[in-house]
Write a protein that holds these residues in place. Structure first.
Motif, PDB file in Angstrom:
ATOM      1  N   MET A 271      -0.327  -7.310  -5.386  1.00  0.00           N
ATOM      2  CA  MET A 271       1.119  -7.076  -5.345  1.00  0.00           C
ATOM      3  C   MET A 271       1.652  -7.399  -3.949  1.00  0.00           C
ATOM      4  N   GLN A 272       2.828  -8.012  -3.933  1.00  0.00           N
ATOM      5  CA  GLN A 272       3.432  -8.362  -2.641  1.00  0.00           C
ATOM      6  C   GLN A 272       4.625  -7.465  -2.368  1.00  0.00           C
ATOM      7  N   GLY A 273       4.816  -7.128  -1.107  1.00  0.00           N
ATOM      8  CA  GLY A 273       5.935  -6.296  -0.727  1.00  0.00           C
ATOM      9  C   GLY A 273       6.292  -6.480   0.730  1.00  0.00           C
ATOM     10  N   VAL A 274       7.286  -5.719   1.167  1.00  0.00           N
ATOM     11  CA  VAL A 274       7.761  -5.775   2.552  1.00  0.00           C
ATOM     12  C   VAL A 274       7.645  -4.382   3.158  1.00  0.00           C
ATOM     13  N   VAL A 275       7.124  -4.302   4.370  1.00  0.00           N
ATOM     14  CA  VAL A 275       7.044  -3.017   5.075  1.00  0.00           C
ATOM     15  C   VAL A 275       8.455  -2.623   5.507  1.00  0.00           C
ATOM     16  N   ILE A 276       8.949  -1.504   5.014  1.00  0.00           N
ATOM     17  CA  ILE A 276      10.309  -1.077   5.331  1.00  0.00           C
ATOM     18  C   ILE A 276      10.332   0.110   6.289  1.00  0.00           C
ATOM     19  N   LYS A 277       9.157   0.703   6.533  1.00  0.00           N
ATOM     20  CA  LYS A 277       9.120   1.830   7.463  1.00  0.00           C
ATOM     21  C   LYS A 277       7.709   1.990   7.997  1.00  0.00           C
ATOM     22  N   LEU A 278       7.628   2.285   9.273  1.00  0.00           N
ATOM     23  CA  LEU A 278       6.329   2.548   9.891  1.00  0.00           C
ATOM     24  C   LEU A 278       6.392   3.931  10.509  1.00  0.00           C
ATOM     25  N   ASP A 279       5.616   4.840   9.943  1.00  0.00           N
ATOM     26  CA  ASP A 279       5.689   6.233  10.358  1.00  0.00           C
ATOM     27  C   ASP A 279       4.282   6.806  10.448  1.00  0.00           C
ATOM     28  N   ARG A 280       3.868   7.189  11.654  1.00  0.00           N
ATOM     29  CA  ARG A 280       2.549   7.780  11.879  1.00  0.00           C
ATOM     30  C   ARG A 280       1.415   6.839  11.452  1.00  0.00           C
ATOM     31  N   GLY A 281       1.661   5.552  11.566  1.00  0.00           N
ATOM     32  CA  GLY A 281       0.619   4.574  11.300  1.00  0.00           C
ATOM     33  C   GLY A 281       0.421   4.220   9.843  1.00  0.00           C
ATOM     34  N   PHE A 282       1.196   4.839   8.929  1.00  0.00           N
ATOM     35  CA  PHE A 282       1.070   4.548   7.509  1.00  0.00           C
ATOM     36  C   PHE A 282       2.327   3.814   7.029  1.00  0.00           C
ATOM     37  N   PRO A 283       2.250   2.496   6.839  1.00  0.00           N
ATOM     38  CA  PRO A 283       3.436   1.727   6.437  1.00  0.00           C
ATOM     39  C   PRO A 283       3.937   2.130   5.048  1.00  0.00           C
ATOM     40  N   LEU A 284       5.254   2.170   4.920  1.00  0.00           N
ATOM     41  CA  LEU A 284       5.878   2.328   3.616  1.00  0.00           C
ATOM     42  C   LEU A 284       6.288   0.940   3.152  1.00  0.00           C
ATOM     43  N   VAL A 285       5.790   0.522   1.995  1.00  0.00           N
ATOM     44  CA  VAL A 285       6.004  -0.839   1.501  1.00  0.00           C
ATOM     45  C   VAL A 285       6.889  -0.804   0.266  1.00  0.00           C
ATOM     46  N   ARG A 286       7.917  -1.664   0.256  1.00  0.00           N
ATOM     47  CA  ARG A 286       8.753  -1.832  -0.933  1.00  0.00           C
ATOM     48  C   ARG A 286       8.236  -3.044  -1.692  1.00  0.00           C
ATOM     49  N   LEU A 287       7.788  -2.823  -2.917  1.00  0.00           N
ATOM     50  CA  LEU A 287       7.226  -3.888  -3.738  1.00  0.00           C
ATOM     51  C   LEU A 287       8.335  -4.729  -4.377  1.00  0.00           C
ATOM     52  N   GLY A 288       7.929  -5.842  -4.948  1.00  0.00           N
ATOM     53  CA  GLY A 288       8.900  -6.758  -5.532  1.00  0.00           C
ATOM     54  C   GLY A 288       9.708  -6.154  -6.661  1.00  0.00           C
ATOM     55  N   ASP A 289       9.158  -5.160  -7.358  1.00  0.00           N
ATOM     56  CA  ASP A 289       9.875  -4.525  -8.462  1.00  0.00           C
ATOM     57  C   ASP A 289      10.717  -3.333  -8.016  1.00  0.00           C
ATOM     58  N   GLY A 290      10.809  -3.128  -6.695  1.00  0.00           N
ATOM     59  CA  GLY A 290      11.646  -2.052  -6.163  1.00  0.00           C
ATOM     60  C   GLY A 290      10.914  -0.765  -5.874  1.00  0.00           C
ATOM     61  N   ARG A 291       9.689  -0.613  -6.373  1.00  0.00           N
ATOM     62  CA  ARG A 291       8.924   0.606  -6.093  1.00  0.00           C
ATOM     63  C   ARG A 291       8.539   0.663  -4.615  1.00  0.00           C
ATOM     64  N   GLU A 292       8.413   1.880  -4.098  1.00  0.00           N
ATOM     65  CA  GLU A 292       7.983   2.074  -2.714  1.00  0.00           C
ATOM     66  C   GLU A 292       6.666   2.831  -2.715  1.00  0.00           C
ATOM     67  N   ILE A 293       5.737   2.378  -1.888  1.00  0.00           N
ATOM     68  CA  ILE A 293       4.402   2.976  -1.870  1.00  0.00           C
ATOM     69  C   ILE A 293       3.912   3.118  -0.433  1.00  0.00           C
ATOM     70  N   ARG A 294       3.421   4.301  -0.109  1.00  0.00           N
ATOM     71  CA  ARG A 294       2.837   4.543   1.219  1.00  0.00           C
ATOM     72  C   ARG A 294       1.457   3.902   1.250  1.00  0.00           C
ATOM     73  N   CYS A 295       1.163   3.207   2.350  1.00  0.00           N
ATOM     74  CA  CYS A 295      -0.073   2.422   2.403  1.00  0.00           C
ATOM     75  C   CYS A 295      -0.878   2.713   3.667  1.00  0.00           C
ATOM     76  N   GLU A 296      -2.135   2.309   3.597  1.00  0.00           N
ATOM     77  CA  GLU A 296      -2.998   2.253   4.764  1.00  0.00           C
ATOM     78  C   GLU A 296      -3.610   0.859   4.816  1.00  0.00           C
ATOM     79  N   HIS A 297      -4.170   0.507   5.974  1.00  0.00           N
ATOM     80  CA  HIS A 297      -4.768  -0.816   6.118  1.00  0.00           C
ATOM     81  C   HIS A 297      -6.183  -0.828   5.534  1.00  0.00           C
ATOM     82  N   ALA A 298      -6.531  -1.964   4.962  1.00  0.00           N
ATOM     83  CA  ALA A 298      -7.895  -2.143   4.482  1.00  0.00           C
ATOM     84  C   ALA A 298      -8.863  -2.062   5.653  1.00  0.00           C
ATOM     85  N   THR A 299     -10.069  -1.634   5.381  1.00  0.00           N
ATOM     86  CA  THR A 299     -11.077  -1.497   6.440  1.00  0.00           C
ATOM     87  C   THR A 299     -11.289  -2.811   7.174  1.00  0.00           C
ATOM     88  N   SER A 300     -11.246  -3.923   6.446  1.00  0.00           N
ATOM     89  CA  SER A 300     -11.457  -5.219   7.082  1.00  0.00           C
ATOM     90  C   SER A 300     -10.370  -5.531   8.102  1.00  0.00           C
TER      91      SER A 300
END
Length: 326
Positions: free
Chosen positions: A1-30
């Motif tokens: 899924m592709q999205g845009v980071v709309i907020k960066l708070d305490r190191g956990f980006p909030l991403v808005r996906l193409g369908d409008g949903r927003e999901i809190r994320c962390e970076h992959a280990t790699s």
């Protein structure tokens, strides 16, 4: 899924996906272990949402078309990216109590991003009279060197509309300025509701307390988006050669008449820049600011080259220790 980071708070980006949903994320280990790029506000990212995981996982950060960068405020010789993929930088400075040195530095960093730049003189309602307002605008106009300047007041809806018109639909602006200049208040005026917390204003100087703690992309109704940046205390230069040329275009133009193409405007004969100071067409303070910022950028560039050399030889970047205060 592709999205845009709309907020960066305490190191956990909030991403808005193409369908409008927003999901809190962390970076992959790699990305944490091996990649040199971490997602920041404005980044386009690929997200995985595995079953049983309470956060999405950013697995890829797409190439950026531009970025707002400063030198990492720690002693490390690294760049810190504060925002990416934007079209405009608003540089906010209060009309009363203008800090010229900070404004010059902010303009260098803003122009270095290759985005359009606009200076906002905020809290114009605190001006004592029309003469103070005119003098402030003239002063900033001389520093801005052709960069558009907008005087903004919460009491003047037309000035807010001028700001809004700079960010049409589909465009993204970042709002840069120190704490207390009225950035969050301006965002609320642009949106038409209280979307950003604002601090109490002191009676003595009209300054507010620092309230924004995350870099958040806010949608302006009927227009584009604005990223309300936290009050940034330090604006150390990183790669700033082009930004210096744009922010100090007056000196850049004068330098074309110097006898030597590599003139540093210090002690070389035939320096048109120093002659302009003698003739009174260029202020000594303006030249001093340029030389100070240029030398800072040169120093950072030299340290970066050395750090890269050490890293290529040892496989580890050098940590630069603070000098002893003996």
């Amino acid at each position: 899924m592709q999205g845009v980071v709309i907020k960066l708070d305490r190191g956990f980006p909030l991403v808005r996906l193409g369908d409008g949903r927003e999901i809190r994320c962390e970076h992959a280990t790699s990305l944490v272990k091996y990649a040199t790029v971490r997602a920041t506000t404005g980044d386009v990212v690929e997200v995985d949402a595995p079953d049983g995981h309470d956060k999405g996982i950013i697995i890829q950060v797409h190439p950026r078309r531009n970025a707002f960068m400063r030198k990492d405020p720690t002693e490390r010789v690294e760049a810190q990216v504060l925002a990416a993929n934007f079209d405009l930088v608003f540089v906010a400075e209060p009309l009363v109590g203008i800090n010229i040195r900070r404004l010059e530095r902010a303009l260098v960093l803003a122009h270095e991003s290759q985005a359009q730049v606009v200076v906002l003189l905020t809290k114009a309602d605190l001006a004592q009279d029309e003469e103070q307002l005119r003098m402030a605008k003239d002063l900033v106009g001389r520093i801005a060197q052709g960069t558009r300047v907008i005087v903004v007041s919460a009491q003047d809806p037309q000035s807010v509309e001028q700001v809004r018109s700079c960010v049409p639909q589909g465009k993204v602006a970042i709002l840069l300025g120190k704490s207390g200049v009225g950035k969050s208040s301006l965002v609320n005026l642009l949106v038409g509701s209280q979307v950003q917390a604002t601090g109490a204003v002191r009676e003595g100087d009209g300054r507010g307390r620092h309230t924004t703690v995350s870099r958040e992309m806010v949608q302006i109704p009927g227009a584009g988006c604005v990223v309300d940046m936290p009050g940034v205390r330090g604006l150390a230069l990183w790669d700033a050669a082009e930004g210096l040329g744009s922010a100090f275009s007056d000196i850049d133009q004068l330098a074309e008449a110097c006898r030597f193409a590599d003139c540093r405007h210090e002690a070389e004969p035939g320096c048109a820049v120093r002659q302009a100071v003698v003739d009174g067409t260029l202020a000594q303070e303006r030249l001093d600011s340029f030389l100070r910022l240029r030398d800072e950028a040169d120093h950072v560039r030299q340290r970066n080259v050395e750090a890269q050399r050490i890293k290529s030889r040892t496989g580890h970047p050098r940590r630069w220790a603070k000098p002893s205060r003996r």
